[in-house]
Scaffold this motif. Structure first.
Motif, PDB file in Angstrom:
ATOM      1  N   CYS A  40       0.443  -1.348   0.005  1.00  0.00           N
ATOM      2  CA  CYS A  40       0.019   0.072  -0.066  1.00  0.00           C
ATOM      3  C   CYS A  40       1.271   0.940   0.171  1.00  0.00           C
ATOM      4  O   CYS A  40       0.209   2.427  -0.364  1.00  0.00           O
ATOM      5  CB  CYS A  40      -1.582   0.206   0.684  1.00  0.00           C
ATOM      6  SG  CYS A  40      -0.328   0.224   2.739  1.00  0.00           S
ATOM      7  N   ILE A  41       2.219   1.225  -0.160  1.00  0.00           N
ATOM      8  CA  ILE A  41       3.296   2.463   0.368  1.00  0.00           C
ATOM      9  C   ILE A  41       2.572   3.199  -1.460  1.00  0.00           C
ATOM     10  O   ILE A  41       3.502   3.883  -1.240  1.00  0.00           O
ATOM     11  CB  ILE A  41       4.571   2.310   0.351  1.00  0.00           C
ATOM     12  CG1 ILE A  41       5.377   0.888  -0.715  1.00  0.00           C
ATOM     13  CG2 ILE A  41       4.274   1.558   1.792  1.00  0.00           C
ATOM     14  CD1 ILE A  41       6.601   1.096  -0.060  1.00  0.00           C
ATOM     15  N   TYR A  42       2.431   2.580  -2.658  1.00  0.00           N
ATOM     16  CA  TYR A  42       3.370   2.204  -3.729  1.00  0.00           C
ATOM     17  C   TYR A  42       1.329   3.592  -4.164  1.00  0.00           C
ATOM     18  O   TYR A  42       0.594   2.979  -3.310  1.00  0.00           O
ATOM     19  CB  TYR A  42       3.046   1.546  -4.759  1.00  0.00           C
ATOM     20  CG  TYR A  42       4.339   0.861  -4.901  1.00  0.00           C
ATOM     21  CD1 TYR A  42       5.364   0.823  -4.984  1.00  0.00           C
ATOM     22  CD2 TYR A  42       4.251  -1.122  -3.873  1.00  0.00           C
ATOM     23  CE1 TYR A  42       6.687   0.585  -4.431  1.00  0.00           C
ATOM     24  CE2 TYR A  42       5.731  -1.662  -4.732  1.00  0.00           C
ATOM     25  CZ  TYR A  42       6.783  -0.966  -4.181  1.00  0.00           C
ATOM     26  OH  TYR A  42       7.797  -1.250  -4.269  1.00  0.00           O
ATOM     27  N   PRO A  43       1.605   4.295  -5.526  1.00  0.00           N
ATOM     28  CA  PRO A  43       0.682   5.639  -5.499  1.00  0.00           C
ATOM     29  C   PRO A  43      -0.562   4.834  -5.999  1.00  0.00           C
ATOM     30  O   PRO A  43      -0.370   3.884  -6.103  1.00  0.00           O
ATOM     31  CB  PRO A  43       0.902   5.944  -6.354  1.00  0.00           C
ATOM     32  CG  PRO A  43       2.314   5.982  -6.006  1.00  0.00           C
ATOM     33  CD  PRO A  43       2.591   4.437  -5.845  1.00  0.00           C
ATOM     34  N   LYS A  44      -1.442   5.380  -5.606  1.00  0.00           N
ATOM     35  CA  LYS A  44      -3.145   4.616  -5.460  1.00  0.00           C
ATOM     36  C   LYS A  44      -3.648   3.725  -7.478  1.00  0.00           C
ATOM     37  O   LYS A  44      -3.417   3.527  -7.179  1.00  0.00           O
ATOM     38  CB  LYS A  44      -4.230   5.913  -5.557  1.00  0.00           C
ATOM     39  CG  LYS A  44      -5.328   4.762  -5.492  1.00  0.00           C
ATOM     40  CD  LYS A  44      -6.421   6.326  -5.088  1.00  0.00           C
ATOM     41  CE  LYS A  44      -8.140   5.346  -5.072  1.00  0.00           C
ATOM     42  NZ  LYS A  44      -9.064   6.588  -4.929  1.00  0.00           N
ATOM     43  N   MET A  45      -3.087   4.891  -8.660  1.00  0.00           N
ATOM     44  CA  MET A  45      -3.015   4.467  -9.820  1.00  0.00           C
ATOM     45  C   MET A  45      -1.424   4.162  -9.924  1.00  0.00           C
ATOM     46  O   MET A  45      -1.258   5.077 -11.157  1.00  0.00           O
ATOM     47  CB  MET A  45      -3.364   6.802 -10.682  1.00  0.00           C
ATOM     48  CG  MET A  45      -4.480   6.318  -9.477  1.00  0.00           C
ATOM     49  SD  MET A  45      -6.376   5.111  -9.507  1.00  0.00           S
ATOM     50  CE  MET A  45      -6.707   5.231 -11.183  1.00  0.00           C
TER      51      MET A  45
ATOM     52  N   GLU B 209      -6.552   6.533  -0.768  1.00  0.00           N
ATOM     53  CA  GLU B 209      -6.588   8.200   1.544  1.00  0.00           C
ATOM     54  C   GLU B 209      -7.526   6.548   2.480  1.00  0.00           C
ATOM     55  O   GLU B 209      -6.926   7.099   3.745  1.00  0.00           O
ATOM     56  CB  GLU B 209      -8.269   8.536   0.693  1.00  0.00           C
ATOM     57  CG  GLU B 209      -7.483   9.234  -0.282  1.00  0.00           C
ATOM     58  CD  GLU B 209      -7.669   9.417  -2.412  1.00  0.00           C
ATOM     59  OE1 GLU B 209      -8.139   8.175  -2.260  1.00  0.00           O
ATOM     60  OE2 GLU B 209      -7.858  10.001  -2.487  1.00  0.00           O
ATOM     61  N   THR B 210      -7.644   5.264   1.820  1.00  0.00           N
ATOM     62  CA  THR B 210      -8.316   4.938   3.121  1.00  0.00           C
ATOM     63  C   THR B 210      -6.876   4.152   4.096  1.00  0.00           C
ATOM     64  O   THR B 210      -7.399   4.386   5.202  1.00  0.00           O
ATOM     65  CB  THR B 210      -9.145   4.254   2.399  1.00  0.00           C
ATOM     66  OG1 THR B 210      -8.694   2.688   1.431  1.00  0.00           O
ATOM     67  CG2 THR B 210     -10.561   4.171   1.800  1.00  0.00           C
ATOM     68  N   ASN B 211      -5.774   4.001   3.402  1.00  0.00           N
ATOM     69  CA  ASN B 211      -5.072   4.073   4.316  1.00  0.00           C
ATOM     70  C   ASN B 211      -3.504   4.758   4.286  1.00  0.00           C
ATOM     71  O   ASN B 211      -2.107   4.517   4.457  1.00  0.00           O
ATOM     72  CB  ASN B 211      -4.620   2.467   3.794  1.00  0.00           C
ATOM     73  CG  ASN B 211      -4.101   2.054   2.576  1.00  0.00           C
ATOM     74  OD1 ASN B 211      -3.766   2.992   1.931  1.00  0.00           O
ATOM     75  ND2 ASN B 211      -3.841   0.709   2.140  1.00  0.00           N
ATOM     76  N   GLU B 212      -3.536   6.131   3.910  1.00  0.00           N
ATOM     77  CA  GLU B 212      -2.903   7.128   3.546  1.00  0.00           C
ATOM     78  C   GLU B 212      -1.863   6.914   5.089  1.00  0.00           C
ATOM     79  O   GLU B 212      -0.118   6.917   4.647  1.00  0.00           O
ATOM     80  CB  GLU B 212      -3.133   8.552   3.322  1.00  0.00           C
ATOM     81  CG  GLU B 212      -2.249   9.216   3.128  1.00  0.00           C
ATOM     82  CD  GLU B 212      -2.801  10.432   3.058  1.00  0.00           C
ATOM     83  OE1 GLU B 212      -2.019  11.697   2.027  1.00  0.00           O
ATOM     84  OE2 GLU B 212      -3.807  10.805   3.339  1.00  0.00           O
TER      85      GLU B 212
ATOM     86  N   TYR C  19      -0.396  10.322  -6.097  1.00  0.00           N
ATOM     87  CA  TYR C  19      -0.520  10.205  -4.489  1.00  0.00           C
ATOM     88  C   TYR C  19      -1.357   9.010  -4.332  1.00  0.00           C
ATOM     89  O   TYR C  19      -1.627   7.764  -4.893  1.00  0.00           O
ATOM     90  CB  TYR C  19      -2.048  10.737  -4.932  1.00  0.00           C
ATOM     91  CG  TYR C  19      -1.645  12.405  -5.395  1.00  0.00           C
ATOM     92  CD1 TYR C  19      -1.585  13.625  -4.171  1.00  0.00           C
ATOM     93  CD2 TYR C  19      -1.978  13.121  -6.464  1.00  0.00           C
ATOM     94  CE1 TYR C  19      -0.900  14.606  -4.264  1.00  0.00           C
ATOM     95  CE2 TYR C  19      -1.682  14.046  -6.506  1.00  0.00           C
ATOM     96  CZ  TYR C  19      -0.817  15.236  -5.754  1.00  0.00           C
ATOM     97  OH  TYR C  19      -1.290  16.517  -5.727  1.00  0.00           O
ATOM     98  N   LEU C  20      -1.644   8.616  -2.563  1.00  0.00           N
ATOM     99  CA  LEU C  20      -1.665   7.562  -1.913  1.00  0.00           C
ATOM    100  C   LEU C  20      -2.993   7.167  -2.024  1.00  0.00           C
ATOM    101  O   LEU C  20      -3.598   8.143  -2.531  1.00  0.00           O
ATOM    102  CB  LEU C  20      -1.035   7.604  -0.608  1.00  0.00           C
ATOM    103  CG  LEU C  20       0.485   7.446  -0.449  1.00  0.00           C
ATOM    104  CD1 LEU C  20       0.789   8.029   0.982  1.00  0.00           C
ATOM    105  CD2 LEU C  20       1.133   6.698  -1.006  1.00  0.00           C
TER     106      LEU C  20
END
Length: 312
Positions: free
Chosen positions: A110-115, A132-135, A129-130
């Motif tokens: 989950c450290i990687y960007p969302k997209m 949001e739900t587990n930033e 950007y990360l």
């Protein structure tokens, strides 16, 4: 590592830590130490320093963390960033001060960007950007990884980091309020089967793609890298294969023996649309996964029936 090396597994009772202990013992390592949270609060810097001074571990697997699924991360982001930062800072600094021989830090994909472009290469870290739900959790894990890199760069400490994909296995968390998708679905389908419920509700659309790795494979990769890798860059650990949440749910329902309907609640968050790790680096280092998804789920379901919860 030598077979008599003193090895500290932080988080030795959790999903990841317990698997690492099993793997180490299977390989002949017996001088393994661990402390439960009640015995050693890793957020307490003084206690951590005292532990390292007294026990003098030579090698450290930093698997301890505050973890949870979308719901838990969404509700308590401050707790997730604070507790994980404190654990990482205290253990990594104590390891440095004690001049241990080597430390392996476990992060999360989950450290990687969302997209992020797919499959996700190690070099994509901090490129967007990360989710949001587990930033909060992700930022803490990124900080731990960077701490290992910086201590290696500045002090020549042999600290390495790994980024496992979504894990599952024995000793997982099956609490429906805080668990990840795999154990949550196993428990939901099991309870629906024994209570003859006509349907099971599943968060999201079922469309997101996820990669799953059995925790025993993950542990094997960690010990392998501890023995064979000293690089500065972190290493992805995964299978390189993915499945939709909808297909995963159908596989679990079939293994559990649940015959009812699957209802997807699209008012609930999906999380990151796709999260597949590029594992070419790991494969080039000489390691590949062994446990296939359905085989692993069958094993975990049998463990669940025997261990959790007793009244079901």
């Amino acid at each position: 590592m030598n077979k008599d090396s003193k090895i500290y597994v932080a988080g030795h009772k959790g999903l990841v830590g317990s698997a690492i202990v099993r793997n180490l013992r299977a390989r002949g390592y017996e001088n393994i130490i661990g402390r439960s949270h009640s015995e050693l609060d890793l957020t307490n810097a003084d206690k951590v320093r005292e532990f390292f001074k007294e026990q003098k571990p030579e090698y450290v697997f930093l698997a301890a963390a505050k973890v949870g699924g979308i719901n838990a991360n969404n509700k308590a982001p401050a707790d997730f960033i604070y507790e994980n930062l404190m654990i990482e800072c205290n253990v990594i600094k104590a390891a440095h001060d004690s001049k241990i021989k080597k430390l392996l830090f476990l992060g999360s994909s989950c450290i990687y960007p969302k997209m992020c472009p797919q499959p996700i290469k190690e070099e994509y870290l901090l490129s967007g950007y990360l989710e949001e739900t587990n930033e909060g959790y992700a930022l803490a894990k990124i900080s731990g990884l960077k701490m290992c890199q910086f201590f290696k760069k500045q002090y020549r400490d042999n600290f390495i980091s790994v980024m496992p994909t979504n894990l599952y296995g024995p000793n997982d968390n099956f609490d429906l309020q805080t668990s990840h998708v795999m154990p949550a679905l196993i428990r939901k389908f099991h309870e629906a089967k024994i209570n003859n419920k006509p349907y099971v509700e599943i968060w999201g659309t079922g469309k997101p793609l996820r990669e799953f790795l059995h925790v025993d494979d993950m542990a094997d990769a960690c010990v392998y890298l501890m023995e064979n890798y000293d690089g500065e860059e972190h290493v992805n650990i995964g299978t390189g294969r993915e499945v939709t949440i909808r297909k995963l749910a159908k596989i679990i329902a079939n293994i559990v023996g649940y015959k009812g309907e699957l209802k997807f609640d699209d008012s609930k968050p999906d999380g990151t649309p796709r999260k597949l790790l590029d594992v070419n680096k790991l494969n080039s280092l000489g390691w590949r996964y062994k446990i296939e998804l359905e085989e692993g789920i069958k094993e975990v379901y049998q463990w669940f029936i025997k261990n959790y919860p007793k009244d079901n």
